[in-house]
Design a protein around this motif. Sequence first.
Motif, PDB file in Angstrom:
ATOM      1  N   LEU A 262       0.818  -1.269   0.037  1.00 44.95           N
ATOM      2  CA  LEU A 262      -0.029   0.259  -0.013  1.00 44.95           C
ATOM      3  C   LEU A 262       0.982   1.300   0.105  1.00 44.95           C
ATOM      4  CD1 LEU A 262      -3.075   0.968   0.273  1.00 44.95           C
ATOM      5  CD2 LEU A 262      -2.827   1.190   2.604  1.00 44.95           C
ATOM      6  N   GLU A 263       1.840   1.313   0.751  1.00 43.56           N
ATOM      7  CA  GLU A 263       2.696   2.424   0.726  1.00 43.56           C
ATOM      8  C   GLU A 263       3.644   2.584  -0.504  1.00 43.56           C
ATOM      9  OE1 GLU A 263       5.354   1.798   4.356  1.00 43.56           O
ATOM     10  OE2 GLU A 263       3.673   2.556   5.648  1.00 43.56           O
ATOM     11  N   MET A 264       3.424   1.539  -1.169  1.00 42.12           N
ATOM     12  CA  MET A 264       4.550   1.946  -2.683  1.00 42.12           C
ATOM     13  C   MET A 264       3.638   1.887  -3.689  1.00 42.12           C
ATOM     14  SD  MET A 264       7.984  -0.104  -2.171  1.00 42.12           S
ATOM     15  CE  MET A 264       7.443  -1.757  -1.737  1.00 42.12           C
ATOM     16  N   SER A 265       2.197   1.998  -3.476  1.00 41.64           N
ATOM     17  CA  SER A 265       1.256   1.981  -4.353  1.00 41.64           C
ATOM     18  C   SER A 265       0.939   0.774  -5.238  1.00 41.64           C
ATOM     19  CB  SER A 265       1.124   3.496  -5.017  1.00 41.64           C
ATOM     20  OG  SER A 265       0.817   4.624  -4.467  1.00 41.64           O
ATOM     21  N   LYS A 266       1.506  -0.324  -4.694  1.00 39.02           N
ATOM     22  CA  LYS A 266       1.588  -1.369  -5.649  1.00 39.02           C
ATOM     23  C   LYS A 266       0.040  -2.120  -5.743  1.00 39.02           C
ATOM     24  CE  LYS A 266       6.342  -3.084  -5.046  1.00 39.02           C
ATOM     25  NZ  LYS A 266       7.153  -4.295  -4.759  1.00 39.02           N
TER      26      LYS A 266
ATOM     27  N   ARG B 198      -6.259   1.094  -2.631  1.00 43.23           N
ATOM     28  CA  ARG B 198      -6.904   1.426  -1.197  1.00 43.23           C
ATOM     29  C   ARG B 198      -7.831   0.358  -1.065  1.00 43.23           C
ATOM     30  NH1 ARG B 198      -8.853   7.199  -0.235  1.00 43.23           N
ATOM     31  NH2 ARG B 198      -7.106   7.516  -1.606  1.00 43.23           N
ATOM     32  N   ASN B 199      -8.510  -0.176  -2.360  1.00 48.74           N
ATOM     33  CA  ASN B 199      -9.565  -0.903  -2.131  1.00 48.74           C
ATOM     34  C   ASN B 199      -9.016  -2.516  -2.180  1.00 48.74           C
ATOM     35  OD1 ASN B 199     -11.848   0.469  -2.271  1.00 48.74           O
ATOM     36  ND2 ASN B 199     -11.837   0.585  -4.411  1.00 48.74           N
ATOM     37  N   GLN B 200      -7.849  -2.655  -2.575  1.00 49.72           N
ATOM     38  CA  GLN B 200      -7.295  -4.022  -2.538  1.00 49.72           C
ATOM     39  C   GLN B 200      -6.645  -4.152  -1.132  1.00 49.72           C
ATOM     40  OE1 GLN B 200      -4.661  -3.163  -6.035  1.00 49.72           O
ATOM     41  NE2 GLN B 200      -5.397  -5.206  -6.849  1.00 49.72           N
ATOM     42  N   PHE B 201      -6.133  -3.189  -0.512  1.00 50.23           N
ATOM     43  CA  PHE B 201      -5.760  -3.222   0.925  1.00 50.23           C
ATOM     44  C   PHE B 201      -6.869  -3.544   1.740  1.00 50.23           C
ATOM     45  CE2 PHE B 201      -5.381  -0.621   4.964  1.00 50.23           C
ATOM     46  CZ  PHE B 201      -4.210  -1.444   5.541  1.00 50.23           C
ATOM     47  N   ARG B 202      -8.199  -3.039   1.572  1.00 46.87           N
ATOM     48  CA  ARG B 202      -9.256  -3.255   2.425  1.00 46.87           C
ATOM     49  C   ARG B 202      -9.563  -4.808   2.249  1.00 46.87           C
ATOM     50  NH1 ARG B 202     -11.748   2.073   0.008  1.00 46.87           N
ATOM     51  NH2 ARG B 202     -11.098   3.635   1.612  1.00 46.87           N
ATOM     52  N   ASP B 203      -9.488  -5.210   1.059  1.00 46.60           N
ATOM     53  CA  ASP B 203      -9.963  -6.464   0.811  1.00 46.60           C
ATOM     54  C   ASP B 203      -8.728  -7.451   1.419  1.00 46.60           C
ATOM     55  OD1 ASP B 203     -12.012  -6.180  -0.720  1.00 46.60           O
ATOM     56  OD2 ASP B 203     -10.992  -6.266  -2.545  1.00 46.60           O
ATOM     57  N   GLY B 204      -7.294  -7.247   1.575  1.00 44.80           N
ATOM     58  CA  GLY B 204      -6.705  -7.745   2.410  1.00 44.80           C
ATOM     59  C   GLY B 204      -6.845  -7.978   3.783  1.00 44.80           C
ATOM     60  N   ILE B 205      -7.359  -6.696   4.415  1.00 44.30           N
ATOM     61  CA  ILE B 205      -7.616  -6.690   5.940  1.00 44.30           C
ATOM     62  C   ILE B 205      -8.684  -7.715   5.977  1.00 44.30           C
ATOM     63  CG2 ILE B 205      -8.548  -5.344   7.581  1.00 44.30           C
ATOM     64  CD1 ILE B 205      -5.694  -4.742   6.943  1.00 44.30           C
ATOM     65  N   ARG B 206      -9.742  -7.605   5.259  1.00 50.76           N
ATOM     66  CA  ARG B 206     -10.889  -8.562   5.242  1.00 50.76           C
ATOM     67  C   ARG B 206     -10.537  -9.868   5.390  1.00 50.76           C
ATOM     68  NH1 ARG B 206     -12.889  -4.622   1.500  1.00 50.76           N
ATOM     69  NH2 ARG B 206     -14.641  -3.470   2.287  1.00 50.76           N
ATOM     70  N   ALA B 207      -9.452 -10.351   4.439  1.00 53.70           N
ATOM     71  CA  ALA B 207      -9.047 -11.678   4.224  1.00 53.70           C
ATOM     72  C   ALA B 207      -8.298 -12.220   5.667  1.00 53.70           C
ATOM     73  CB  ALA B 207      -8.320 -11.875   3.089  1.00 53.70           C
ATOM     74  N   ALA B 208      -7.418 -11.082   6.098  1.00 57.20           N
ATOM     75  CA  ALA B 208      -6.777 -11.394   7.417  1.00 57.20           C
ATOM     76  C   ALA B 208      -7.645 -11.551   8.528  1.00 57.20           C
ATOM     77  CB  ALA B 208      -5.657 -10.236   7.596  1.00 57.20           C
ATOM     78  N   ALA B 209      -8.845 -10.902   8.337  1.00 56.90           N
ATOM     79  CA  ALA B 209      -9.637 -11.085   9.818  1.00 56.90           C
ATOM     80  C   ALA B 209     -10.653 -12.049   9.398  1.00 56.90           C
ATOM     81  CB  ALA B 209     -10.597  -9.509   9.718  1.00 56.90           C
ATOM     82  N   ASN B 210     -10.569 -12.648   8.379  1.00 54.05           N
ATOM     83  CA  ASN B 210     -11.663 -13.571   7.832  1.00 54.05           C
ATOM     84  C   ASN B 210     -13.188 -13.305   8.067  1.00 54.05           C
ATOM     85  OD1 ASN B 210     -12.293 -16.454   7.129  1.00 54.05           O
ATOM     86  ND2 ASN B 210     -12.341 -17.282   8.896  1.00 54.05           N
ATOM     87  N   ASN B 211     -13.201 -12.042   7.593  1.00 50.41           N
ATOM     88  CA  ASN B 211     -14.555 -11.378   7.811  1.00 50.41           C
ATOM     89  C   ASN B 211     -14.805 -10.429   6.409  1.00 50.41           C
ATOM     90  OD1 ASN B 211     -16.825 -10.070   8.434  1.00 50.41           O
ATOM     91  ND2 ASN B 211     -16.051  -9.433  10.536  1.00 50.41           N
ATOM     92  N   PRO B 212     -15.392 -11.283   5.256  1.00 48.83           N
ATOM     93  CA  PRO B 212     -15.784 -10.220   3.995  1.00 48.83           C
ATOM     94  C   PRO B 212     -16.904  -9.275   4.490  1.00 48.83           C
ATOM     95  CG  PRO B 212     -16.691 -12.595   4.336  1.00 48.83           C
ATOM     96  CD  PRO B 212     -15.926 -12.548   5.186  1.00 48.83           C
ATOM     97  N   SER B 213     -17.382  -9.219   5.463  1.00 51.88           N
ATOM     98  CA  SER B 213     -18.735  -8.436   5.764  1.00 51.88           C
ATOM     99  C   SER B 213     -17.874  -7.031   6.378  1.00 51.88           C
ATOM    100  CB  SER B 213     -19.731  -8.976   6.700  1.00 51.88           C
ATOM    101  OG  SER B 213     -18.983  -8.914   8.003  1.00 51.88           O
ATOM    102  N   LEU B 214     -16.808  -6.764   6.677  1.00 52.49           N
ATOM    103  CA  LEU B 214     -16.145  -5.625   7.143  1.00 52.49           C
ATOM    104  C   LEU B 214     -16.186  -4.555   6.233  1.00 52.49           C
ATOM    105  CD1 LEU B 214     -12.761  -6.822   8.746  1.00 52.49           C
ATOM    106  CD2 LEU B 214     -14.970  -6.017  10.000  1.00 52.49           C
ATOM    107  N   SER B 215     -16.786  -3.540   6.815  1.00 57.59           N
ATOM    108  CA  SER B 215     -17.131  -2.243   5.642  1.00 57.59           C
ATOM    109  C   SER B 215     -15.715  -1.405   5.616  1.00 57.59           C
ATOM    110  CB  SER B 215     -18.116  -1.322   6.375  1.00 57.59           C
ATOM    111  OG  SER B 215     -17.664  -0.571   7.503  1.00 57.59           O
ATOM    112  N   ASP B 216     -15.839  -0.590   4.486  1.00 55.52           N
ATOM    113  CA  ASP B 216     -14.431   0.182   4.026  1.00 55.52           C
ATOM    114  C   ASP B 216     -14.394   1.148   5.274  1.00 55.52           C
ATOM    115  OD1 ASP B 216     -14.387  -0.968   1.747  1.00 55.52           O
ATOM    116  OD2 ASP B 216     -15.114   0.859   0.640  1.00 55.52           O
TER     117      ASP B 216
END
Length: 211
Positions: free
Chosen positions: A51-55, A58-76
């Motif tokens: 994320l810090e290098m814009s690879k 922000r939406n892909q980052f949020r999806d990564g957090i959802r995956a790490a939390a194993n919770n696809p229902s987390l909102s932006d």
Amino acid sequence: MENIKNIIFDYGNVIFEINFKITQEAFSQLGISDIDAFFAHKGHNSLFDDLEMSKISRNQFRDGIRAAANNPSLSDEQIDAAWNSLLIGVSKGNHDVLLEAKAKYRTFLLSNSNEIHYDWIVNHIQEQFGISNYDDLFEKAYFSQHMGLRKPNLNIFEQVIKDNNLDPAETLFIDDSPQHLAGAKKAGLHTLLMDKHPEQLREFLETNAIL
């Protein structure tokens, strides 16, 4: 400090207070386990570097957090609130300190940041200080997500040096992370570890004969 003509400042916990423990707790509340391995001051999941290098966006980052939390229902909004909980604010008087330094040296900002934090910070300095950006406080401000590079990698320091025709022997880099100082030293820069709270920036610079 003798022979120093240029100063490159880090942002987080040098000028602007951040708190990793608050964000660790916020991520834990989202359902992320083994938080010390996932996100900490000296190491973290590759999601944050990307994320810090814009690879990633922000939406892909949020999806990564959802995956790490194993919770696809987390909102932006939930994710951004947890991520932005890291950001406390500019310590009182530090903008005045930076203007004093700018009057004496060529000064630059070099920060590992990202789109989500950058938007929050710009809004913060606009609302709290009436500053639209950091152009008035530094000769130039560099943020990792705009450069596609991040500290402590040598290339980010080399780019700042090249862009501004800096002599590393006359340039000081100040950061609160030892690993970032190691990268700066490889580029030939002088370094100082910020070992005080950002509220003590003036004291720190005076103690080290910078102001």
